[in-house]
Design an enzyme around this catalytic site. Structure first.
Site, PDB file in Angstrom:
ATOM      1  N   ARG A  23      -4.188  84.493 100.098  1.00 27.73           N
ATOM      2  CA  ARG A  23      -3.906  82.960  99.408  1.00 27.73           C
ATOM      3  C   ARG A  23      -2.575  82.587  99.402  1.00 27.73           C
ATOM      4  O   ARG A  23      -2.296  81.747  98.614  1.00 27.73           O
ATOM      5  CB  ARG A  23      -4.288  82.901  97.802  1.00 27.73           C
ATOM      6  CG  ARG A  23      -6.134  83.509  97.712  1.00 27.73           C
ATOM      7  CD  ARG A  23      -6.909  82.150  97.670  1.00 27.73           C
ATOM      8  NE  ARG A  23      -8.280  82.395  97.734  1.00 27.73           N
ATOM      9  CZ  ARG A  23      -9.115  82.510  96.699  1.00 27.73           C
ATOM     10  NH1 ARG A  23      -8.586  81.893  95.831  1.00 27.73           N
ATOM     11  NH2 ARG A  23     -10.270  82.727  96.758  1.00 27.73           N
ATOM     12  N   ARG A  27      -2.816  76.697  95.531  1.00 31.58           N
ATOM     13  CA  ARG A  27      -2.436  75.631  94.635  1.00 31.58           C
ATOM     14  C   ARG A  27      -0.912  76.121  93.672  1.00 31.58           C
ATOM     15  O   ARG A  27      -0.571  75.022  93.318  1.00 31.58           O
ATOM     16  CB  ARG A  27      -3.699  75.865  93.514  1.00 31.58           C
ATOM     17  CG  ARG A  27      -4.837  75.313  94.030  1.00 31.58           C
ATOM     18  CD  ARG A  27      -6.034  75.295  93.257  1.00 31.58           C
ATOM     19  NE  ARG A  27      -6.176  76.681  93.378  1.00 31.58           N
ATOM     20  CZ  ARG A  27      -7.185  77.175  92.712  1.00 31.58           C
ATOM     21  NH1 ARG A  27      -8.280  76.555  91.999  1.00 31.58           N
ATOM     22  NH2 ARG A  27      -7.622  78.507  93.022  1.00 31.58           N
ATOM     23  N   ARG A  36      -4.067  69.033  99.906  1.00 31.46           N
ATOM     24  CA  ARG A  36      -5.530  68.827  99.287  1.00 31.46           C
ATOM     25  C   ARG A  36      -5.905  67.423  98.743  1.00 31.46           C
ATOM     26  O   ARG A  36      -6.874  66.875  99.011  1.00 31.46           O
ATOM     27  CB  ARG A  36      -5.768  69.849  98.431  1.00 31.46           C
ATOM     28  CG  ARG A  36      -7.342  70.314  98.135  1.00 31.46           C
ATOM     29  CD  ARG A  36      -7.253  71.343  96.927  1.00 31.46           C
ATOM     30  NE  ARG A  36      -7.052  70.743  95.698  1.00 31.46           N
ATOM     31  CZ  ARG A  36      -7.469  71.366  94.511  1.00 31.46           C
ATOM     32  NH1 ARG A  36      -8.116  72.264  94.737  1.00 31.46           N
ATOM     33  NH2 ARG A  36      -7.145  70.623  93.440  1.00 31.46           N
ATOM     34  N   ASP A  73     -12.693  79.376 104.085  1.00 29.56           N
ATOM     35  CA  ASP A  73     -13.097  80.075 102.895  1.00 29.56           C
ATOM     36  C   ASP A  73     -14.487  80.958 103.398  1.00 29.56           C
ATOM     37  O   ASP A  73     -14.921  80.621 104.245  1.00 29.56           O
ATOM     38  CB  ASP A  73     -13.633  79.214 101.628  1.00 29.56           C
ATOM     39  CG  ASP A  73     -13.859  80.099 100.446  1.00 29.56           C
ATOM     40  OD1 ASP A  73     -12.965  79.966  99.786  1.00 29.56           O
ATOM     41  OD2 ASP A  73     -14.999  80.297 100.119  1.00 29.56           O
ATOM     42  N   TYR A 150     -22.848  85.835  96.353  1.00 29.69           N
ATOM     43  CA  TYR A 150     -22.677  84.342  96.047  1.00 29.69           C
ATOM     44  C   TYR A 150     -23.833  83.709  96.420  1.00 29.69           C
ATOM     45  O   TYR A 150     -24.439  82.770  95.723  1.00 29.69           O
ATOM     46  CB  TYR A 150     -21.532  83.895  96.725  1.00 29.69           C
ATOM     47  CG  TYR A 150     -20.185  84.014  96.103  1.00 29.69           C
ATOM     48  CD1 TYR A 150     -19.723  83.595  95.239  1.00 29.69           C
ATOM     49  CD2 TYR A 150     -19.336  85.326  96.696  1.00 29.69           C
ATOM     50  CE1 TYR A 150     -18.328  83.807  94.558  1.00 29.69           C
ATOM     51  CE2 TYR A 150     -18.356  85.843  96.195  1.00 29.69           C
ATOM     52  CZ  TYR A 150     -17.850  84.756  94.859  1.00 29.69           C
ATOM     53  OH  TYR A 150     -16.672  85.253  94.395  1.00 29.69           O
TER      54      TYR A 150
END
Ligand code: CP3
Length: 342
Positions: A23, A27, A36, A73, A150
């Site tokens: 990552r 963020r 973003r 992703d 998921y």
């Protein structure tokens, strides 16, 4: 000169381990947040090749990591197979669920995935052009079990309960889903390699909740099948496997699956892993990502301890899991400086 990450993956013990960070485009970086915002939302960023390449490059420019990881992703593949996918701000991903045969029957075949995933291959092509010559480009996908958790639950779950329940109640449906994801993953990663990915990584974030025979059947076997298929088509492309929280099942994982490197989470000690996992080849890891929030002498001491534990063999320095949004960018610089001067 061969790139340092490729040398480590080929089994070489280097004086200074190469380093990248899970990552690393994320963020915690103000420049990521700005791009973003420009893209609108996370999925629009993933599917915008120019902007996805831009955020992939940001941590390379800022820190000079030895590898860049494609910005995308693991949940794009389910979307390409026909699942609905959206992200709820502050909460995480949401997908349409798979609980019955009719849900599975509504999925698309593997041949259809490229219609959705073509922009991702374009991102790889841009990166191939724009990355510095010494930086390795890593492509990735989720491992079938993690992706299935998921797709079945429609969201992240603390204990993967819905996936375990489907596995117990309708083994045929569960296995068919694992097979579909496995086949899709082979085609997805193969296209990433065609486009310029030099290494690929399989993220099995929830491998730790598979025990005993289930671990063999749904963590090990799909990874082995994916790696064998990729090696048949792309024999020179190394594969990193990340069966997160596999614990003692890290032992022998590389040999059993054909992976060139096993990525370690920080629940295993580096000394134990050096003796029990690195004996089979390259390992990656495994600083706790919390140090990127807290910093200080503890970060320096733990970073040095990990470098020293793995010094005798092939090692790629990384965190044990992704960096979190509350991390301080200064601590990332301190980690890199410590690794490179250790
Ligand atoms: O490592 C990288 O920088 C490459 C890009 C990457 C992302 N996700 C970007 C991302 C990679 C390799 C992933 C893998 C991924 N995605 C995994 C496996 C690794 C792991 O963390 O266990 C999983 C389980 C996912 C699914 C996913 N994506 C979740 C559960 C979430 C929400 C949690 C969160 O951190 O917000 C995401 C969103 C996501 N994927 C973000 C990023 C940068 C944050 C989205 C944002 O910008 O708002």
């Amino acid at each position: 000169m061969t790139k340092t990450i490729l040398r480590a993956l080929a089994g070489e013990a280097l004086p200074t381990p190469p380093i990248w960070m899970m990552r690393q485009a994320g963020r915690y970086l103000p420049e990521y947040r700005a791009t973003r915002a420009e893209a609108g939302d996370f999925l629009s960023l993933c599917y915008n090749p120019e902007l996805a390449a831009e955020v992939t490059l940001q941590p390379i420019r800022r820190y000079g990591f030895d590898a860049a990881i494609l910005f995308a992703d693991i949940l794009l593949l389910p979307q390409a197979l026909g699942a609905d996918l959206w992200f709820v701000t502050g909460e995480g991903p949401r997908l349409s669920t798979i609980t019955a045969q009719r849900d599975f029957d509504a999925l698309k075949g593997v041949d259809a995935i490229h219609d959705t995933l073509n922009p991702i291959y374009e991102t790889v092509r841009i990166l191939k052009r724009e990355l510095p010559a010494e930086t390795t480009l890593i492509g990735f996908a989720g491992a079938p079990w993690t992706v299935a958790t998921y797709m079945i639950a429609g969201r992240g779950t603390p204990d993967q309960g819905p996936a375990h329940a489907l596995k117990a109640e309708n083994r045929a449906l569960f296995s068919a889903l694992i097979d579909r994801i496995t086949e899709g993953t082979i085609e997805y990663l193969s296209r990433q390699i065609d486009a310029g990915a030099e290494v690929v990584k399989l993220f099995d974030s929830w491998a730790g909740s598979l025990k005993g025979q289930d671990f063999d059947d749904f963590a090990l076997a799909p990874a082995k099948r994916i790696i064998a298929a990729l090696k048949a088509r792309h024999p020179d492309t190394p594969v990193i496997a990340f069966p997160r929280e596999a614990g003692e099942r890290y032992v022998g994982f590389a040999k059993a699956t054909g992976a060139d490197c096993v990525a370690l989470d920080n629940s295993v000690s580096a000394d134990w892993a050096a003796q029990n996992v690195q004996v089979d080849g390259c390992v990656q890891g495994n600083l706790a990502s919390s140090h990127m929030v807290t910093g200080g002498q503890a970060l320096v001491d733990e970073t040095r301890a990990i470098v020293n534990a793995f010094r005798g063999g092939p090692h790629i320095f990384n965190l044990g899991h992704g960096i979190t949004p509350d991390a301080d960018p200064e601590n990332v610089a301190l980690m890199i400086e410590t690794v490179r001067s250790a």
